[in-house]
Design a protein around this motif. Structure first.
Motif, PDB file in Angstrom:
ATOM      1  N   LEU A 192      -4.747  -2.116  -6.148  1.00 51.13           N
ATOM      2  CA  LEU A 192      -4.701  -2.209  -4.690  1.00 51.13           C
ATOM      3  C   LEU A 192      -5.387  -3.484  -4.215  1.00 51.13           C
ATOM      4  O   LEU A 192      -4.815  -4.270  -3.448  1.00 51.13           O
ATOM      5  CB  LEU A 192      -5.356  -0.975  -4.064  1.00 51.13           C
ATOM      6  CG  LEU A 192      -5.530  -1.006  -2.546  1.00 51.13           C
ATOM      7  CD1 LEU A 192      -4.198  -1.157  -1.841  1.00 51.13           C
ATOM      8  CD2 LEU A 192      -6.267   0.264  -2.075  1.00 51.13           C
ATOM      9  N   CYS A 193      -6.610  -3.695  -4.646  1.00 45.09           N
ATOM     10  CA  CYS A 193      -7.340  -4.903  -4.258  1.00 45.09           C
ATOM     11  C   CYS A 193      -6.662  -6.154  -4.811  1.00 45.09           C
ATOM     12  O   CYS A 193      -6.590  -7.181  -4.126  1.00 45.09           O
ATOM     13  CB  CYS A 193      -8.784  -4.803  -4.737  1.00 45.09           C
ATOM     14  SG  CYS A 193      -9.804  -6.225  -4.318  1.00 45.09           S
ATOM     15  N   LEU A 194      -6.152  -6.077  -6.048  1.00 47.93           N
ATOM     16  CA  LEU A 194      -5.469  -7.236  -6.627  1.00 47.93           C
ATOM     17  C   LEU A 194      -4.260  -7.618  -5.784  1.00 47.93           C
ATOM     18  O   LEU A 194      -4.004  -8.808  -5.535  1.00 47.93           O
ATOM     19  CB  LEU A 194      -5.046  -6.947  -8.059  1.00 47.93           C
ATOM     20  CG  LEU A 194      -4.354  -8.117  -8.781  1.00 47.93           C
ATOM     21  CD1 LEU A 194      -5.325  -9.281  -8.968  1.00 47.93           C
ATOM     22  CD2 LEU A 194      -3.777  -7.681 -10.125  1.00 47.93           C
ATOM     23  N   ALA A 195      -3.492  -6.625  -5.331  1.00 52.62           N
ATOM     24  CA  ALA A 195      -2.316  -6.916  -4.505  1.00 52.62           C
ATOM     25  C   ALA A 195      -2.717  -7.579  -3.198  1.00 52.62           C
ATOM     26  O   ALA A 195      -2.064  -8.527  -2.740  1.00 52.62           O
ATOM     27  CB  ALA A 195      -1.544  -5.629  -4.240  1.00 52.62           C
ATOM     28  N   LEU A 196      -3.786  -7.113  -2.582  1.00 56.37           N
ATOM     29  CA  LEU A 196      -4.233  -7.697  -1.322  1.00 56.37           C
ATOM     30  C   LEU A 196      -4.718  -9.132  -1.523  1.00 56.37           C
ATOM     31  O   LEU A 196      -4.424 -10.025  -0.718  1.00 56.37           O
ATOM     32  CB  LEU A 196      -5.346  -6.832  -0.722  1.00 56.37           C
ATOM     33  CG  LEU A 196      -4.885  -5.444  -0.257  1.00 56.37           C
ATOM     34  CD1 LEU A 196      -6.093  -4.555   0.039  1.00 56.37           C
ATOM     35  CD2 LEU A 196      -3.984  -5.540   0.960  1.00 56.37           C
ATOM     36  N   LEU A 197      -5.444  -9.367  -2.612  1.00 56.86           N
ATOM     37  CA  LEU A 197      -5.902 -10.727  -2.924  1.00 56.86           C
ATOM     38  C   LEU A 197      -4.726 -11.643  -3.262  1.00 56.86           C
ATOM     39  O   LEU A 197      -4.682 -12.807  -2.845  1.00 56.86           O
ATOM     40  CB  LEU A 197      -6.873 -10.691  -4.099  1.00 56.86           C
ATOM     41  CG  LEU A 197      -8.344 -10.404  -3.819  1.00 56.86           C
ATOM     42  CD1 LEU A 197      -9.092 -10.253  -5.139  1.00 56.86           C
ATOM     43  CD2 LEU A 197      -8.973 -11.500  -2.975  1.00 56.86           C
ATOM     44  N   ALA A 198      -3.792 -11.123  -4.032  1.00 62.53           N
ATOM     45  CA  ALA A 198      -2.633 -11.929  -4.425  1.00 62.53           C
ATOM     46  C   ALA A 198      -1.810 -12.321  -3.211  1.00 62.53           C
ATOM     47  O   ALA A 198      -1.336 -13.462  -3.107  1.00 62.53           O
ATOM     48  CB  ALA A 198      -1.779 -11.147  -5.428  1.00 62.53           C
ATOM     49  N   ARG A 199      -1.625 -11.395  -2.284  1.00 61.04           N
ATOM     50  CA  ARG A 199      -0.884 -11.707  -1.060  1.00 61.04           C
ATOM     51  C   ARG A 199      -1.619 -12.767  -0.236  1.00 61.04           C
ATOM     52  O   ARG A 199      -1.004 -13.691   0.302  1.00 61.04           O
ATOM     53  CB  ARG A 199      -0.688 -10.439  -0.232  1.00 61.04           C
ATOM     54  CG  ARG A 199       0.073 -10.663   1.066  1.00 61.04           C
ATOM     55  CD  ARG A 199       0.400  -9.366   1.766  1.00 61.04           C
ATOM     56  NE  ARG A 199      -0.794  -8.636   2.168  1.00 61.04           N
ATOM     57  CZ  ARG A 199      -0.764  -7.443   2.775  1.00 61.04           C
ATOM     58  NH1 ARG A 199       0.405  -6.860   3.012  1.00 61.04           N
ATOM     59  NH2 ARG A 199      -1.870  -6.849   3.128  1.00 61.04           N
ATOM     60  N   GLU A 200      -2.932 -12.648  -0.176  1.00 62.20           N
ATOM     61  CA  GLU A 200      -3.730 -13.575   0.624  1.00 62.20           C
ATOM     62  C   GLU A 200      -3.735 -14.984   0.035  1.00 62.20           C
ATOM     63  O   GLU A 200      -3.712 -15.979   0.766  1.00 62.20           O
ATOM     64  CB  GLU A 200      -5.163 -13.038   0.722  1.00 62.20           C
ATOM     65  CG  GLU A 200      -6.103 -13.858   1.558  1.00 62.20           C
ATOM     66  CD  GLU A 200      -7.485 -13.231   1.662  1.00 62.20           C
ATOM     67  OE1 GLU A 200      -8.469 -13.985   1.718  1.00 62.20           O
ATOM     68  OE2 GLU A 200      -7.581 -11.980   1.671  1.00 62.20           O
ATOM     69  N   THR A 201      -3.751 -15.077  -1.290  1.00 65.81           N
ATOM     70  CA  THR A 201      -3.882 -16.382  -1.954  1.00 65.81           C
ATOM     71  C   THR A 201      -2.567 -16.916  -2.494  1.00 65.81           C
ATOM     72  O   THR A 201      -2.528 -18.045  -2.999  1.00 65.81           O
ATOM     73  CB  THR A 201      -4.873 -16.276  -3.118  1.00 65.81           C
ATOM     74  OG1 THR A 201      -4.381 -15.315  -4.079  1.00 65.81           O
ATOM     75  CG2 THR A 201      -6.247 -15.835  -2.628  1.00 65.81           C
ATOM     76  N   ASN A 202      -1.512 -16.094  -2.439  1.00 62.22           N
ATOM     77  CA  ASN A 202      -0.209 -16.458  -3.004  1.00 62.22           C
ATOM     78  C   ASN A 202      -0.324 -16.814  -4.488  1.00 62.22           C
ATOM     79  O   ASN A 202       0.326 -17.737  -4.983  1.00 62.22           O
ATOM     80  CB  ASN A 202       0.418 -17.625  -2.240  1.00 62.22           C
ATOM     81  CG  ASN A 202       1.908 -17.755  -2.522  1.00 62.22           C
ATOM     82  OD1 ASN A 202       2.593 -16.772  -2.795  1.00 62.22           O
ATOM     83  ND2 ASN A 202       2.417 -18.975  -2.475  1.00 62.22           N
ATOM     84  N   ASN A 203      -1.138 -16.042  -5.205  1.00 67.41           N
ATOM     85  CA  ASN A 203      -1.318 -16.243  -6.638  1.00 67.41           C
ATOM     86  C   ASN A 203      -0.096 -15.685  -7.366  1.00 67.41           C
ATOM     87  O   ASN A 203       0.126 -14.470  -7.396  1.00 67.41           O
ATOM     88  CB  ASN A 203      -2.596 -15.540  -7.095  1.00 67.41           C
ATOM     89  CG  ASN A 203      -2.933 -15.803  -8.551  1.00 67.41           C
ATOM     90  OD1 ASN A 203      -2.105 -15.641  -9.440  1.00 67.41           O
ATOM     91  ND2 ASN A 203      -4.172 -16.196  -8.795  1.00 67.41           N
TER      92      ASN A 203
END
Length: 363
Positions: free
Chosen positions: A93-104
């Motif tokens: 869940l947190c990884l998805a939110l971070l990935a969306r925010e950083t476009n990783n």
């Protein structure tokens, strides 16, 4: 009732407490000055903790906290992620939110692959509920209320971000199907689990933290992915309202809730109390609940604050809990420092700060 500076200090302290934990049942370790996260296992306990840490970073605009989250994920990915199951989905869940925010893009692929596994290969029960598969056991034919926080929210976020409305619909469906078998139509409270192998609710326990996952997850679902599928959203809200209405007369005099909600002599439990207070406050602030729910939420928040020690560790938090077959099982769960205890207290503190204007109006 709560001074802003006091809440901010308590929030920083609980974050330090989270960072100091290396594992369940380990004593807190000495903190590093770099703000790094010490927990060394990818599982549900830290998944909840990471989400609380991320929400804290977003609330305060602390970019170093987000960098330390990113560093933790990169380290875990580099050494290899564990097998996919419900509990190992929680950190996603947190990884998805971070990935969306950083476009990783690397993280995006991991999120995509994991969500596709949940949809296509995750074992399902009768009526296509997510079977509560965990690393210790398959839990064949079992639905647990934990699943909605550990996997349902991720499913919704992944679908919302990656333009898969069918994944968001799946998240909504999981809330509905779990509600069908776990929500007690008489009381409105939720049972810990259900099995299709015998068709029963085990001990018929209204376990506090299990109920708290619901009180948190329902308003969180609507915040993370929005209100969609009108009839489904209406039904999920109805389940939530019935549950929180049933909680109020079960609150203890000191503001806590007991481990077994309908058994006031069972041990009080802080992570559940924090989760209930958070869910009530968020429900009021987002208009799902009336303002009459503020006072019990604030009473619970005061009790939680009293249980944050000088090192930031939240006290009277019960250990991770398998499915119990009798009430004594739940009564005898030991307390231990946990990432989820830290996170649920942090989420409550964040919500108190976010609701500051509303609380002043009420006062």
């Amino acid at each position: 009732m709560f001074e802003t500076s006091r809440l901010e200090d308590a929030l920083a302290l609980t974050a330090d407490g989270f960072r100091s934990l290396k594992g369940i049942n380990d004593t807190p370790s000495e903190l590093d000055n770099d703000g790094s996260i010490h927990f060394d296992e990818w599982d549900w306990e830290v998944g909840v903790g990471l989400y609380g840490f991320y929400k804290h970073a977003c609330k305060t605009g602390d970019e170093r906290m987000k960098r330390n989250l990113a560093n933790w994920y990169d380290m875990q990915i580099a050494r290899g992620l564990p097998p996919r199951q419900i509990n190992s989905t929680a950190p996603m869940l947190c990884l998805a939110l971070l990935a969306r925010e950083t476009n990783n893009q690397r993280w995006k692929q991991i999120v995509t692959d994991w969500a596709e596994w949940l949809i296509n290969d995750m074992p399902k029960t009768v009526d296509d509920g997510f079977q509560h598969l965990v690393k210790e056991r398959e839990n064949d034919g079992q639905l647990w209320d934990d699943t909605l926080f550990m996997a349902g929210l991720f499913m919704g976020v992944a679908g919302d971000w990656l333009n898969h409305p069918d994944w968001v619909e799946e998240a909504y469906y999981q809330f509905l199907v779990h509600g069908r078998y776990l929500s007690d139509p008489v009381s409105g409270l939720w049972y810990h689990g259900w099995t299709f192998l015998g068709n029963h609710n085990y001990a018929q326990a209204f376990w506090a933290r299990g109920n708290a996952w619901i009180t948190i997850a329902v308003p969180e679902l609507f915040e993370l992915v929005g209100e969609r599928y009108g009839p489904a959203a209406r039904q999920i809200k109805a389940l939530y309202r019935r549950q929180v209405e049933a909680l109020l007369p079960l609150q203890l005099e000191d503001g806590m809730w007991p481990t077994l909600l309908d058994q006031p002599d069972s041990p009080p439990e802080t992570s559940a109390t924090a989760g209930f207070a958070y869910g009530l406050l968020r429900g009021v602030r987002t208009g799902i609940l009336p303002e009459s729910y503020l006072q019990p939420a604030l009473k619970a928040a005061a009790a939680v604050l009293q249980r944050i020690d000088a090192t930031g560790i939240v006290q009277e938090v019960s250990d991770g809990t398998a499915m119990g077959h009798d009430f004594e099982f739940y009564r005898n769960i030991p307390n231990t420092p946990t990432p989820y205890g830290q996170a649920l207290a942090s989420l409550l503190l964040i919500e108190l700060l976010a609701a500051e204007e509303l609380l002043q109006d009420v006062a």
